[in-house]
Design a protein around this motif. Sequence first.
Motif, short mmCIF file in Angstrom:
data_model
loop_
_atom_site.label_atom_id
_atom_site.label_comp_id
_atom_site.label_asym_id
_atom_site.label_seq_id
_atom_site.Cartn_x
_atom_site.Cartn_y
_atom_site.Cartn_z
N ASN A 104 0.79 -1.23 0.00
CA ASN A 104 0.00 0.00 0.00
C ASN A 104 0.83 1.29 0.00
O ASN A 104 0.27 2.37 -0.12
CB ASN A 104 -0.98 0.01 1.19
CG ASN A 104 -2.28 -0.68 0.83
OD1 ASN A 104 -3.19 -0.07 0.28
ND2 ASN A 104 -2.37 -1.97 1.09
N LYS A 105 2.13 1.14 0.14
CA LYS A 105 2.99 2.33 0.11
C LYS A 105 2.86 3.05 -1.24
O LYS A 105 2.97 4.26 -1.34
CB LYS A 105 4.45 1.95 0.37
CG LYS A 105 4.73 1.54 1.81
CD LYS A 105 5.50 2.64 2.51
CE LYS A 105 5.62 2.55 4.02
NZ LYS A 105 5.05 1.52 4.78
N ASP A 106 2.66 2.26 -2.29
CA ASP A 106 2.49 2.85 -3.62
C ASP A 106 0.98 3.01 -3.88
O ASP A 106 0.31 2.08 -4.31
CB ASP A 106 3.13 1.94 -4.69
CG ASP A 106 3.19 2.62 -6.06
OD1 ASP A 106 2.36 3.54 -6.31
OD2 ASP A 106 4.05 2.23 -6.88
N PHE A 107 0.49 4.20 -3.61
CA PHE A 107 -0.95 4.44 -3.64
C PHE A 107 -1.53 4.20 -5.04
O PHE A 107 -2.54 3.51 -5.21
CB PHE A 107 -1.24 5.89 -3.18
CG PHE A 107 -2.70 6.17 -2.96
CD1 PHE A 107 -3.28 5.99 -1.71
CD2 PHE A 107 -3.51 6.62 -4.01
CE1 PHE A 107 -4.63 6.25 -1.50
CE2 PHE A 107 -4.86 6.87 -3.80
CZ PHE A 107 -5.42 6.69 -2.55
N GLU A 108 -0.85 4.76 -6.05
CA GLU A 108 -1.36 4.66 -7.42
C GLU A 108 -1.38 3.23 -7.91
O GLU A 108 -2.30 2.78 -8.58
CB GLU A 108 -0.49 5.50 -8.38
CG GLU A 108 -0.63 7.00 -8.17
CD GLU A 108 -2.08 7.47 -8.11
OE1 GLU A 108 -2.88 6.97 -8.94
OE2 GLU A 108 -2.42 8.29 -7.24
N ARG A 109 -0.34 2.50 -7.58
CA ARG A 109 -0.26 1.12 -8.03
C ARG A 109 -1.33 0.27 -7.34
O ARG A 109 -1.89 -0.65 -7.94
CB ARG A 109 1.14 0.56 -7.79
CG ARG A 109 1.43 -0.65 -8.66
CD ARG A 109 2.86 -1.12 -8.52
NE ARG A 109 3.02 -2.39 -9.22
CZ ARG A 109 3.69 -2.55 -10.34
NH1 ARG A 109 4.30 -1.53 -10.89
NH2 ARG A 109 3.78 -3.73 -10.91
N THR A 110 -1.59 0.59 -6.09
CA THR A 110 -2.66 -0.11 -5.37
C THR A 110 -4.00 0.16 -6.05
O THR A 110 -4.82 -0.75 -6.24
CB THR A 110 -2.69 0.31 -3.89
OG1 THR A 110 -1.40 0.07 -3.33
CG2 THR A 110 -3.72 -0.49 -3.11
N ARG A 142 -7.28 1.99 3.47
CA ARG A 142 -7.40 2.14 2.03
C ARG A 142 -8.81 1.78 1.54
O ARG A 142 -9.39 2.45 0.68
CB ARG A 142 -6.34 1.26 1.33
CG ARG A 142 -6.30 1.41 -0.17
CD ARG A 142 -6.01 2.85 -0.57
NE ARG A 142 -6.62 3.16 -1.84
CZ ARG A 142 -5.98 3.29 -3.00
NH1 ARG A 142 -4.68 3.17 -3.04
NH2 ARG A 142 -6.64 3.56 -4.10
#
Lengths: 187, 462, 271
Positions: free
Chosen positions: B14-20, C218
């Motif tokens: 989840n550190k990579d928001f866009e990739r998530t 999220r």
Amino acid sequence: MTSREKILASIASNKPSLVTMPNVPIFEGDGSVERFKNVLESIGGTAVELTTKAECQEAIDKYYHDLVNVASDIVKANVSINLDTNKDILEQVDLAVIQGEIGVAENGTIWVPESNMLNRALPFITQHLVLVLDKHNIVANMQQAYDKLEGVGNYGVFIAGPSKTADIEQSLVIGAHGARSMMVLIY
Amino acid sequence: MSHQNHPELAEAFNKDFERTTWHDETLWFVRQKRDKAVYPIPEFQDLRTLASEIKDHTLSNLDNYLIEFEQNAIKNGVKVHWAADAVEHNQIVMEIIKNSCKVEGRNPRLVKSKSMLTEECHLNDFLEKNNIDVVDTDLGERIVQFRNEPPSHIVLPAIHLKKEDVGETFYEHLGTAKGEKDPQILTEAARQHLRGKFVAADVALTGVNFAIAETGSFVVCTNEGNADLGVNLAKVHIACMGIEKIIPDLHHLSVYTRLLARSATGQPVTTYTSHFTKPVEGKEMHIVIVDNGRTQQLGREDFRSSLKCIRCGACMNTCPVYRRSGGHSYDFTVPGPIGAILSPNIDLHKHKSLPFASTLCGSCSDVCPVKIDIHVQLYKWRQIVGQANELPAAKKWAMKGMAKVLSMPKVYDLSGKLARGALRILPHGLTHNESMNPWAKARELPDAPKQSFKEWYEENRQ
Amino acid sequence: MLNTVGVFIRVKLPKLIFRPLELKNMKVALFIPCYVDQFYPNVGVATLQLLEKLGVEVTFPMKQTCCGQPMANGGCEQDSKGVYEHFVDIFADFDYIVTPSGSCTYHIKKHYDIIEQTPAVQKIRKSVYELIDFIENVLKIEEIPVDFPHKVGLHLSCHGQRGLRQANASEITGVRDGQISKLLRKLKGIELTELDRNDECCGFGGMFCVTEEAVSARMGQDRISDHLRNGTKVLTGGDVSCLMHLEGIVKRQNAPIKVMHIAEILNGNQP
């Protein structure tokens, strides 16, 4: 104790008491040529309706005149394929035209038994595939299809459209390893 | 080897928001395709029930169906092998390859279509160590094989990769142009590369989607045609199956062939549904029947229905946690909800975080074509993890404390009052301190009211 | 749910005349789940007032605490037994137990199977009702005369929807319908948000919200984005737990959304 015995013994001691088998009905459904064609087209295949089987040659001449190496026991062929044909020759086939037995309207798939394939590898290694299908042999769904089949023989495949993959980012690409295109001639 | 648990791996993902976002949306797209394929079939829910009941029946008579299958397969000229575990499975496969293909001056060549069982057994590594060349021929599998990664999904092995990643991998391994990322061009490059491998192969290995007791046949479903191409060009065919792949007859098969692809990718059926019964004259066909923990799961009443799984992957596509943590965060051959109920059976200690990698929302159970009550089993595995003393100590004691408080109304009332009082007095910076209160990393705490409902009721209604 | 602490606005509603005959002489208890009691007393008040307006005589047993779900979902079901037994002791005498939580209702119905199934336990597992289910299926009320001229986004709690089958699930059918939306649709002036994902989980999940903080947050953010994208001004639902989590995100993001429990809306409270 062999592994076979071990596994079977373990199942016998771990399985639950016998659960009744449900009755699996043969569901009704729309088995029309129209539906079959629509579904086939939605999965990347092409359907062409003919009046008689004899028109197959004409159709092949019309749609595939640019292909050189044709294997078939239905239309004119210039590559002879049989059970013993070696890989080098199989690899050269541009077009295979073979008989399909049962079409399924619900999913556009067609049953091709080994006996129709000339060689088991042919429907897959050919660059393009044409299956020929009697419209009276189109059924609504898989229940009806298996019901109509008298066994699956030594080897047989339901083929639905051309080979495809979506393994790269879910982008559909037609022509993964098998046929790049697939046409059904319905008579 | 240190082992990371699901929350840690998920946090890293989840550190990579866009990739998530991209990963979530890509899989949600598959879920939507599934819905579109499912809604128009009026009897779809009946088929799910039938599929579930057929498997219930089959599992309750599994030994007899396996024997029937074996007898028929042998009659068909197929060699049947039994493997109690992964080690034996790998050994058997290696011996078949070495015995049947005596090649000089080079390694035997094996092409493989997708088989989660062989992933589970770590067959590739084993064969390569024993000087057998292994090529995975499913496009997604080939991509992850090049990258030396495990698949992240059972149907879409390379779903965690972007086309740019695949382009880079193919540039390195297949010599495609630097920066090429067009899926069409990349797929064509793989086609050309793998055609050579198919033609050159000595042995082809496939998985098994369904094994038919009545005929001794087995069915393999693919879209690419790689299973048939490999098998029909090679001299030897090895098919590896878990014991749970058995179904009684072809009539039952018709139920599953209507469910599998619709649930998996939203296609009405896989492009190729191949029925293998007898080898061609002069060629060999082998079936390896594998247990590897399955009979143990069969004995677990609460979990045995997990063996009904037909590996469609729908529970992964629908799972809001899987979509936002990726297949690798499960660190098990089968990821996602179904993996989270299969893995504790194999190694409870290692996989103890997986039953908790779920909100128990139940979407997996509702999407499952064979109606496995996945979320109920997740709940039940949690209890087993708890009883096996595998919960973190702090959590365990917090739970015990909480349970005590909640069974004593006066203590509950008082602790509630004190806690609310504290929340009202303490500065925001302290109550929302991220290292002490993970809740507060992305969320505000609710306002702590002066009065509880009970206090209000006492004052106003009594 | 953002009401000022301790201040409860009474809204005048015509007291409903409707009361099914068989409900007379029925003993109805109100169960206010622990976190609602402590953090959202106004949801408890709205539930009570609403039931009273609908002609139900409600008893609130003062010794109640919790259904035991938090420990059980955390893998400590055995530790919950005392809480379960306490719950049974408190509520055994009632014909109906009504609670503004699909999640607690589901837990009692589904997971009170690990204690001895005495007649009292069996009765409780049958008589516990989520508020809206009670209104529609026991009181048989199909419409509540309330003005609510706002654009409302409904968050379906998974335990209400898939657990208690209070709403259709998108895995099963494309028809979006359910108990809460049936009542909401009939409020005067209301407009309901059409979400991109109608029934995706919010990510609360009990202990999950802290043990899997990254994914939980999220998921909540994605739900809020869906509501924002489609114009929700008031976000509602049947479970305070989901709403607490979503409200936490709304507040952190300063998003222009007001969060209210369905009991508050039906009770005539305004945002």
